[in-house]
Design a protein around this motif. Sequence first.
Motif, mmCIF file in Angstrom:
data_model
loop_
_atom_site.group_PDB
_atom_site.id
_atom_site.type_symbol
_atom_site.label_atom_id
_atom_site.label_comp_id
_atom_site.label_asym_id
_atom_site.label_seq_id
_atom_site.Cartn_x
_atom_site.Cartn_y
_atom_site.Cartn_z
ATOM 1 N N LEU A 46 29.307 -24.281 6.160
ATOM 2 C CA LEU A 46 28.615 -24.106 4.883
ATOM 3 C C LEU A 46 27.117 -23.928 5.099
ATOM 4 O O LEU A 46 26.481 -23.095 4.445
ATOM 5 N N LYS A 47 26.566 -24.657 6.040
ATOM 6 C CA LYS A 47 25.145 -24.527 6.366
ATOM 7 C C LYS A 47 24.840 -23.118 6.888
ATOM 8 O O LYS A 47 23.865 -22.485 6.478
ATOM 9 N N THR A 48 25.700 -22.612 7.770
ATOM 10 C CA THR A 48 25.517 -21.266 8.318
ATOM 11 C C THR A 48 25.649 -20.207 7.228
ATOM 12 O O THR A 48 24.849 -19.265 7.162
ATOM 13 N N MET A 49 26.662 -20.359 6.369
ATOM 14 C CA MET A 49 26.882 -19.373 5.304
ATOM 15 C C MET A 49 25.728 -19.350 4.310
ATOM 16 O O MET A 49 25.308 -18.277 3.870
ATOM 17 N N THR A 50 25.220 -20.508 3.939
ATOM 18 C CA THR A 50 24.125 -20.524 2.958
ATOM 19 C C THR A 50 22.841 -19.951 3.549
ATOM 20 O O THR A 50 22.086 -19.289 2.846
ATOM 21 N N LYS A 51 22.598 -20.189 4.836
ATOM 22 C CA LYS A 51 21.430 -19.565 5.477
ATOM 23 C C LYS A 51 21.551 -18.045 5.461
ATOM 24 O O LYS A 51 20.582 -17.345 5.175
ATOM 25 N N GLN A 52 22.741 -17.542 5.774
ATOM 26 C CA GLN A 52 22.960 -16.097 5.788
ATOM 27 C C GLN A 52 22.812 -15.513 4.382
ATOM 28 O O GLN A 52 22.201 -14.461 4.202
ATOM 29 N N LEU A 53 23.375 -16.186 3.385
ATOM 30 C CA LEU A 53 23.262 -15.694 2.013
ATOM 31 C C LEU A 53 21.810 -15.726 1.528
ATOM 32 O O LEU A 53 21.369 -14.814 0.821
ATOM 33 N N ALA A 54 21.074 -16.757 1.905
ATOM 34 C CA ALA A 54 19.661 -16.827 1.522
ATOM 35 C C ALA A 54 18.869 -15.706 2.180
ATOM 36 O O ALA A 54 18.015 -15.077 1.548
ATOM 37 N N ALA A 55 19.170 -15.414 3.447
ATOM 38 C CA ALA A 55 18.481 -14.316 4.140
ATOM 39 C C ALA A 55 18.810 -12.975 3.486
ATOM 40 O O ALA A 55 17.925 -12.132 3.305
ATOM 41 N N GLN A 56 20.085 -12.770 3.108
ATOM 42 C CA GLN A 56 20.468 -11.535 2.424
ATOM 43 C C GLN A 56 19.775 -11.421 1.082
ATOM 44 O O GLN A 56 19.336 -10.335 0.689
ATOM 45 N N PHE A 57 19.662 -12.533 0.352
ATOM 46 C CA PHE A 57 18.999 -12.526 -0.946
ATOM 47 C C PHE A 57 17.525 -12.154 -0.793
ATOM 48 O O PHE A 57 17.006 -11.309 -1.529
ATOM 49 N N HIS A 58 16.848 -12.752 0.167
ATOM 50 C CA HIS A 58 15.423 -12.457 0.372
ATOM 51 C C HIS A 58 15.227 -11.021 0.838
ATOM 52 O O HIS A 58 14.249 -10.373 0.447
ATOM 53 N N LEU A 59 16.143 -10.508 1.639
ATOM 54 C CA LEU A 59 16.056 -9.121 2.082
ATOM 55 C C LEU A 59 16.218 -8.164 0.903
ATOM 56 O O LEU A 59 15.490 -7.186 0.783
ATOM 57 N N ARG A 60 17.161 -8.478 0.013
ATOM 58 C CA ARG A 60 17.348 -7.636 -1.183
ATOM 59 C C ARG A 60 16.117 -7.692 -2.082
ATOM 60 O O ARG A 60 15.715 -6.680 -2.654
ATOM 61 N N GLN A 61 15.540 -8.883 -2.231
ATOM 62 C CA GLN A 61 14.334 -9.020 -3.043
ATOM 63 C C GLN A 61 13.180 -8.230 -2.442
ATOM 64 O O GLN A 61 12.408 -7.590 -3.158
ATOM 65 N N LEU A 62 13.082 -8.261 -1.129
ATOM 66 C CA LEU A 62 12.033 -7.520 -0.446
ATOM 67 C C LEU A 62 12.227 -6.017 -0.622
ATOM 68 O O LEU A 62 11.269 -5.293 -0.902
ATOM 69 N N LYS A 63 13.481 -5.555 -0.493
ATOM 70 C CA LYS A 63 13.759 -4.126 -0.678
ATOM 71 C C LYS A 63 13.505 -3.698 -2.116
ATOM 72 O O LYS A 63 12.944 -2.645 -2.370
ATOM 73 N N ALA A 64 13.924 -4.527 -3.072
ATOM 74 C CA ALA A 64 13.699 -4.212 -4.477
ATOM 75 C C ALA A 64 12.215 -4.209 -4.809
ATOM 76 O O ALA A 64 11.730 -3.362 -5.563
ATOM 77 N N GLY A 65 11.459 -5.126 -4.220
ATOM 78 C CA GLY A 65 10.016 -5.171 -4.454
ATOM 79 C C GLY A 65 9.286 -3.985 -3.848
ATOM 80 O O GLY A 65 8.352 -3.467 -4.435
ATOM 81 N N SER A 66 9.740 -3.564 -2.679
ATOM 82 C CA SER A 66 9.070 -2.429 -2.042
ATOM 83 C C SER A 66 9.390 -1.125 -2.786
ATOM 84 O O SER A 66 8.543 -0.249 -2.888
ATOM 85 N N ARG A 67 10.597 -1.019 -3.334
ATOM 86 C CA ARG A 67 10.932 0.172 -4.135
ATOM 87 C C ARG A 67 10.122 0.213 -5.418
ATOM 88 O O ARG A 67 9.657 1.227 -5.848
ATOM 89 N N GLY A 68 9.985 -0.962 -6.040
ATOM 90 C CA GLY A 68 9.196 -1.036 -7.272
ATOM 91 C C GLY A 68 7.743 -0.753 -7.035
ATOM 92 O O GLY A 68 7.071 -0.098 -7.836
ATOM 93 N N GLY A 69 7.204 -1.202 -5.886
ATOM 94 C CA GLY A 69 5.806 -0.949 -5.552
ATOM 95 C C GLY A 69 5.547 0.529 -5.276
ATOM 96 O O GLY A 69 4.514 1.060 -5.614
ATOM 97 N N LEU A 70 6.524 1.201 -4.644
ATOM 98 C CA LEU A 70 6.371 2.623 -4.367
ATOM 99 C C LEU A 70 6.397 3.442 -5.657
ATOM 100 O O LEU A 70 5.660 4.394 -5.841
ATOM 101 N N GLY A 71 7.261 3.041 -6.573
ATOM 102 C CA GLY A 71 7.373 3.783 -7.840
ATOM 103 C C GLY A 71 6.122 3.619 -8.671
ATOM 104 O O GLY A 71 5.668 4.549 -9.365
ATOM 105 N N GLN A 72 5.463 2.459 -8.635
ATOM 106 C CA GLN A 72 4.243 2.239 -9.414
ATOM 107 C C GLN A 72 3.058 2.938 -8.781
ATOM 108 O O GLN A 72 2.167 3.391 -9.459
ATOM 109 N N GLY A 73 3.059 3.041 -7.436
ATOM 110 C CA GLY A 73 1.929 3.662 -6.744
ATOM 111 C C GLY A 73 1.889 5.162 -6.948
ATOM 112 O O GLY A 73 0.838 5.771 -6.909
ATOM 113 N N GLU A 74 3.050 5.771 -7.182
ATOM 114 C CA GLU A 74 3.102 7.235 -7.350
ATOM 115 C C GLU A 74 2.604 7.645 -8.731
ATOM 116 O O GLU A 74 2.126 8.750 -8.913
ATOM 117 N N GLY A 75 2.764 6.794 -9.724
ATOM 118 C CA GLY A 75 2.462 7.172 -11.099
ATOM 119 C C GLY A 75 1.069 7.023 -11.455
ATOM 120 O O GLY A 75 0.045 7.450 -11.332
#
Length: 197
Positions: free
Chosen positions: A168-197
């Motif tokens: 359970l400890k291993t799974m939650t660490k992996q899920l937390a890392a995946q969540f932060h990676l998705r947040q980072l990808k979503a944030g970088s996409r949002g930042g690129l879209g705002q910078g172009e406009g």
Amino acid sequence: MAAHTPLPPNLRRGLAAFSGSLFISNKTHDSGAAHGYRPAQEVLASLPLQMMLYFNVYYFPVWCVAEGMMLQLKYHLLPWHYQFLLVTAFLILLAAEGSRLYLGYVGNLQERVPELAGFLLISFLIQLPLLLFLLTDSHVIRRPLETAVHSLLLTFLLAEIVAAFLALKTMTKQLAAQFHLRQLKAGSRGGLGQGEG
């Protein structure tokens, strides 16, 4: 022309996907396809936990029969309140062990955190106190067979609690890392879209 099969298309696709995932890693090393296959993500299922669950599934019916026979043999020797307590404990252990093993299998093999957490909670909050009551209470008439089967089940239970906690400890660490990676990808996409406009 493809041969007509009586299987529905959904079932046929599911079986094809299952057989592909089952036999994809069964290639020989001299085959070119064996070197090209890389899993998309690390497998988080715990092999020690799965092995203990596997053996526990086969031990559980033996425990049920042995405990049922011992309870029937000593039932008339016990006071009425211990008769009630032991029958209740046996029925709760019976129901909890079945659901606990199911949650353990699903949580570990499918890498689902809620099911594995449920397995851990049932193990720690229901199974462990009841087994310790049956093994340590001085007014329960313990037969040697009963002590042996309870001790083996307690050993399985303690080892499964430790293995499930680590999984359970291993799974939650992996899920937390995946969540932060998705947040980072979503944030970088949002930042690129705002910078172009």
